[in-house]
Design an enzyme around this catalytic site. Structure first.
Site, PDB file in Angstrom:
ATOM      1  N   ASP A 179      41.312  27.832  41.812  1.00  0.00           N
ATOM      2  CA  ASP A 179      41.142  29.150  41.205  1.00  0.00           C
ATOM      3  C   ASP A 179      42.533  29.745  41.021  1.00  0.00           C
ATOM      4  O   ASP A 179      43.202  30.084  41.991  1.00  0.00           O
ATOM      5  CB  ASP A 179      40.280  30.027  42.119  1.00  0.00           C
ATOM      6  CG  ASP A 179      39.935  31.370  41.482  1.00  0.00           C
ATOM      7  OD1 ASP A 179      40.721  31.867  40.653  1.00  0.00           O
ATOM      8  OD2 ASP A 179      38.887  31.937  41.838  1.00  0.00           O
ATOM      9  N   LYS A 204      40.453  39.446  34.833  1.00  0.00           N
ATOM     10  CA  LYS A 204      41.587  39.950  35.583  1.00  0.00           C
ATOM     11  C   LYS A 204      42.861  39.926  34.723  1.00  0.00           C
ATOM     12  O   LYS A 204      42.931  40.562  33.692  1.00  0.00           O
ATOM     13  CB  LYS A 204      41.740  39.146  36.878  1.00  0.00           C
ATOM     14  CG  LYS A 204      40.434  38.956  37.658  1.00  0.00           C
ATOM     15  CD  LYS A 204      39.715  40.244  37.977  1.00  0.00           C
ATOM     16  CE  LYS A 204      38.613  40.096  39.017  1.00  0.00           C
ATOM     17  NZ  LYS A 204      37.469  39.257  38.621  1.00  0.00           N
TER      18      LYS A 204
END
Length: 384
Positions: A179, A204
């Site tokens: 990730d 994000k």
């Protein structure tokens, strides 16, 4: 990734990869193809391979090409959210009876997916400190198919040596999934370090403006990419055209934003180390961070996320969050505006009572790109 982009620098790729001029008008920004279906030139005669926008959409294609180029991968896939991307990946790679190693400091939503959803169809998981390759090796079993890593991790900012853990996973016949949401491909490229798959919450930093929800997978292996694309279409949680367009807009400025995020976060972290009410600062850019040397080796800079622990326990941490003014109290991260949150009660509440439970006195900051003096003043007044 297109061969014509292989020699370009990141900042150039971010602006040009996938962003070909519109052939009809010459528009330099790919259009938003807000369409569900496409006219065919006879039965089976698809124009450019498009038939239905769950299967493919030109705006999403542009984003997926951009993502693959930025991560140095063979195939990029865009989804409706980061968790949708994770779900597709896990259901593609795993079968009942398989085993996964997950980090002891993972995003609460990822933990919930493993513990409450994937486990129900017979996939086993165990926890390891992924900053220690030996701990990962000890957690592997003959049934292990995936090693899952976050680096930097959420919310404790742990650092994993991607190359070292990739070697451990490879020896065990498992795939390494990283990730890369906190770092972004501008600061870190896990595929080049040996990872098999990169996961992103595009919500994000990649989007960067707190106005879109999305997720992505980027893979090093073309065959795996085709398999994932099949499941993406079969399962259907794809990124819509407008969401794809918003993220594609965001990636163009990723490098300049991440430079500013990292610069501001470093100054905030240094200030926190000197504050009497702060007991511990978690930021890989600090020389005393246990993962500092690894982070310096595999990252361009240290990112915009900072966590810290405060005197007075959980209630004191909650009060710091409530007193902030420039830092907005809210979940998520990676936008141009600064955010503050209490992980134990907010983003990581689902991990309470588990091996991934976070300390109650922990505060997490997503340091934005505002003037750093204003950010420093706000945190100082919030701490009292």
């Amino acid at each position: 990734m297109s061969d014509r982009h292989t020699s370009q620098h990141f900042e150039t790729l971010a602006i040009h990869a996938g962003n070909t001029a519109d052939p009809l008008t010459g528009a330099v920004v790919p259009p938003i193809y807000q369409v569900s279906t496409y006219k065919q030139d006879g039965v089976g005669g698809l124009r450019g391979g498009y038939e239905y926008s769950r299967s493919a959409n030109p705006t999403r294609t542009a984003l997926e090409e951009n993502l693959a180029a930025l991560e140095g991968g063979r195939r990029g896939l865009a989804f409706a959210s980061g968790l949708a991307a994770e779900d597709c990946l896990l259901r593609t790679l795993l079968s009942p009876g398989d085993h996964v190693v997950i980090p002891n400091d993972a995003y609460g939503g990822t933990f919930r997916l493993f513990a409450k959803v994937v486990a129900r169809w017979g996939v086993e998981w165990s926890v390891a400190d992924t900053s220690d390759p030996a701990a990962v090796r000890a957690a592997l079993t003959p049934k292990s198919k995936v090693v899952w890593v976050e680096t930097p991790s959420n919310p404790l900012l742990g650092i994993t040596d991607v190359a070292a853990v990739a070697q451990v996973a490879r020896e065990a016949g498992a795939r390494l999934v990283v990730d890369n949401t906190f770092a972004t491909p501008y600061l870190q490229q896990p595929l080049a370090l040996g990872a098999d798959v990169v996961v992103h919450s595009l919500t994000k930093y990649m989007g960067g403006h707190s106005d879109v929800v999305g997720g992505a997978l980027v893979v090093a292996d073309q065959e795996l990419g085709e398999e994932l694309a099949y499941h993406q279409n079969a399962m259907g949680a794809v990124a819509g055209p407008f969401d794809s367009w918003l993220v594609l807009r965001g990636t163009k400025t990723l490098s300049v934003r991440m430079d500013r995020h990292s610069e501001n976060a470093g100054k905030v972290a240094e200030m926190l180390t000197r504050h009497a009410r702060v007991t511990h600062v978690l930021y890989p850019g600090l020389p005393d961070h246990p993962g500092h040397e690894v982070a310096a080796k595999q990252m361009r800079a240290f990112g915009g996320m900072v966590s810290f622990r405060v005197q007075g326990g959980e209630e004191a941490a909650v009060e710091v969050c409530n007193r902030a003014k420039v830092f907005t109290l809210g979940e998520s991260l990676g936008g141009v505006e600064s955010l503050i949150e209490h992980p134990g009660r907010m983003t990581h509440a689902s991990a309470a009572g588990s091996a991934l439970e976070v300390p109650g006195d922990l505060v997490r900051l997503s340091v934005g790109i505002e003037n750093v003096d204003d950010l420093l003043s706000d945190i100082q007044q919030a701490l009292g």
